[in-house]
Scaffold this motif. Structure first.
Motif, PDB file in Angstrom:
ATOM      1  N   TYR A   1      25.744  42.693  52.332  1.00 30.21           N
ATOM      2  CA  TYR A   1      26.365  41.946  52.671  1.00 30.21           C
ATOM      3  C   TYR A   1      26.000  42.845  54.730  1.00 30.21           C
ATOM      4  O   TYR A   1      27.264  42.578  55.605  1.00 30.21           O
ATOM      5  CB  TYR A   1      27.380  42.976  53.222  1.00 30.21           C
ATOM      6  CG  TYR A   1      27.970  42.679  51.440  1.00 30.21           C
ATOM      7  CD1 TYR A   1      28.521  41.898  51.084  1.00 30.21           C
ATOM      8  CD2 TYR A   1      27.986  43.489  50.300  1.00 30.21           C
ATOM      9  CE1 TYR A   1      28.846  40.626  50.292  1.00 30.21           C
ATOM     10  CE2 TYR A   1      28.386  43.365  49.493  1.00 30.21           C
ATOM     11  CZ  TYR A   1      28.872  42.368  48.742  1.00 30.21           C
ATOM     12  OH  TYR A   1      29.235  41.387  47.478  1.00 30.21           O
TER      13      TYR A   1
ATOM     14  N   ASP B   1      33.209  41.983  54.644  1.00 32.73           N
ATOM     15  CA  ASP B   1      32.776  40.727  53.804  1.00 32.73           C
ATOM     16  C   ASP B   1      33.789  40.871  52.986  1.00 32.73           C
ATOM     17  O   ASP B   1      34.512  41.808  52.134  1.00 32.73           O
ATOM     18  CB  ASP B   1      31.217  40.864  53.117  1.00 32.73           C
ATOM     19  CG  ASP B   1      31.494  39.440  52.735  1.00 32.73           C
ATOM     20  OD1 ASP B   1      31.699  39.120  51.590  1.00 32.73           O
ATOM     21  OD2 ASP B   1      29.951  39.272  53.015  1.00 32.73           O
TER      22      ASP B   1
ATOM     23  N   ARG C   1      30.768  33.979  55.470  1.00 31.22           N
ATOM     24  CA  ARG C   1      31.504  35.382  55.342  1.00 31.22           C
ATOM     25  C   ARG C   1      33.210  34.992  55.361  1.00 31.22           C
ATOM     26  O   ARG C   1      33.065  34.428  56.904  1.00 31.22           O
ATOM     27  CB  ARG C   1      30.616  36.486  56.019  1.00 31.22           C
ATOM     28  CG  ARG C   1      32.213  37.790  56.215  1.00 31.22           C
ATOM     29  CD  ARG C   1      30.957  38.831  56.711  1.00 31.22           C
ATOM     30  NE  ARG C   1      31.793  39.490  57.086  1.00 31.22           N
ATOM     31  CZ  ARG C   1      31.811  40.931  57.712  1.00 31.22           C
ATOM     32  NH1 ARG C   1      30.326  41.272  57.531  1.00 31.22           N
ATOM     33  NH2 ARG C   1      32.467  41.650  58.075  1.00 31.22           N
TER      34      ARG C   1
END
Length: 232
Positions: free
Chosen positions: A62, A157, A189
């Protein structure tokens, strides 16, 4: 409580005595289990050793960058991080050990008293430890108690479930989802926002301190009361 002005409109609470606060910076913060140090390229070898092993790619899923291939690449990433505007970054150094993670102050707004803890990256050896929890606690304590900030943010996220769980465990309140907020590594995202306010901080702080107390752990290091139970 909100008030009604002379025009019959609802207006927010009056904030008395407020002045611009000092800018939140990466300074040395020392706890029982961990030390937060201003990030430097001197941390690069330890960070590469802790975060870039076979099987560590998932730590970077992420994040906007992939794991650096070697120590010079980690040094370059550290230099880029330090050059980024509006970001103050710590190396997370467990007591008696080398650096095993990083975290940054971002969205630093001294005039309104708000700051975000961002880019939190723990080595697997740091995850689910007292040092990991204390690292966030120290960054919050410095912002609220040391600088007098009014708001401390956590964002992640929306698909990063471990980060969402961590925010709740640490006492953050979920505020909502910003859809199509970013494009990271070519993927959409959506970002979830969490916060703790200065009014909530005393209770959150007390929960952190009670959980971090050595008396909350048995001889094997197992917690007696979970932080989730303490933060509610």
């Amino acid at each position: 409580m909100p008030e009604t002005n002379d025009h019959g409109q609802q207006v927010g609470d009056l904030v008395t005595g407020w002045t611009t606060r000092p800018r939140a910076e990466a300074v040395l913060l020392t706890g029982r289990y961990v030390r937060l140090e201003p990030l430097s390229t001197a941390h690069a070898p330890a960070l590469h050793a802790a975060l870039c092993n076979p099987g560590d790619d998932e730590l970077w899923t992420y994040r906007p960058t992939d794991p650096p291939a070697d120590v010079p690449a980690m040094e370059a990433l550290v230099e880029a991080t330090l050059a980024a505007p509006d970001m103050e970054t710590f190396a997370l150094v467990p007591a008696g050990e080398p650096a095993q993670g990083i975290a940054s102050y971002m969205r630093i707004e001294p005039t309104t008293g708000q700051v975000e803890i961002a880019g939190v990256l723990y080595a697997k050896s740091l995850q689910r430890t007292r040092a990991a929890t204390e690292a966030i606690h120290l960054s919050m304590r410095h912002a609220f108690d040391g600088l007098g900030y009014r708001r401390f943010e956590w964002k992640c996220d929306s698909l990063n479930e471990p980060s969402r769980r961590a925010a709740r465990r640490l006492g953050f309140t979920y505020e909502g989802r910003f859809r199509n907020h970013m494009v990271t590594k070519g993927r959409n995202r959506d970002t979830d926002w969490f916060s703790v306010t200065d009014a909530e901080w005393p209770a959150v702080k007390a929960a952190h301190e009670r959980w971090l107390d050595p008396a909350n752990f048995d001889a094997a290091g197992t917690q007696l009361t979970s932080l989730s139970d303490l933060t509610g």
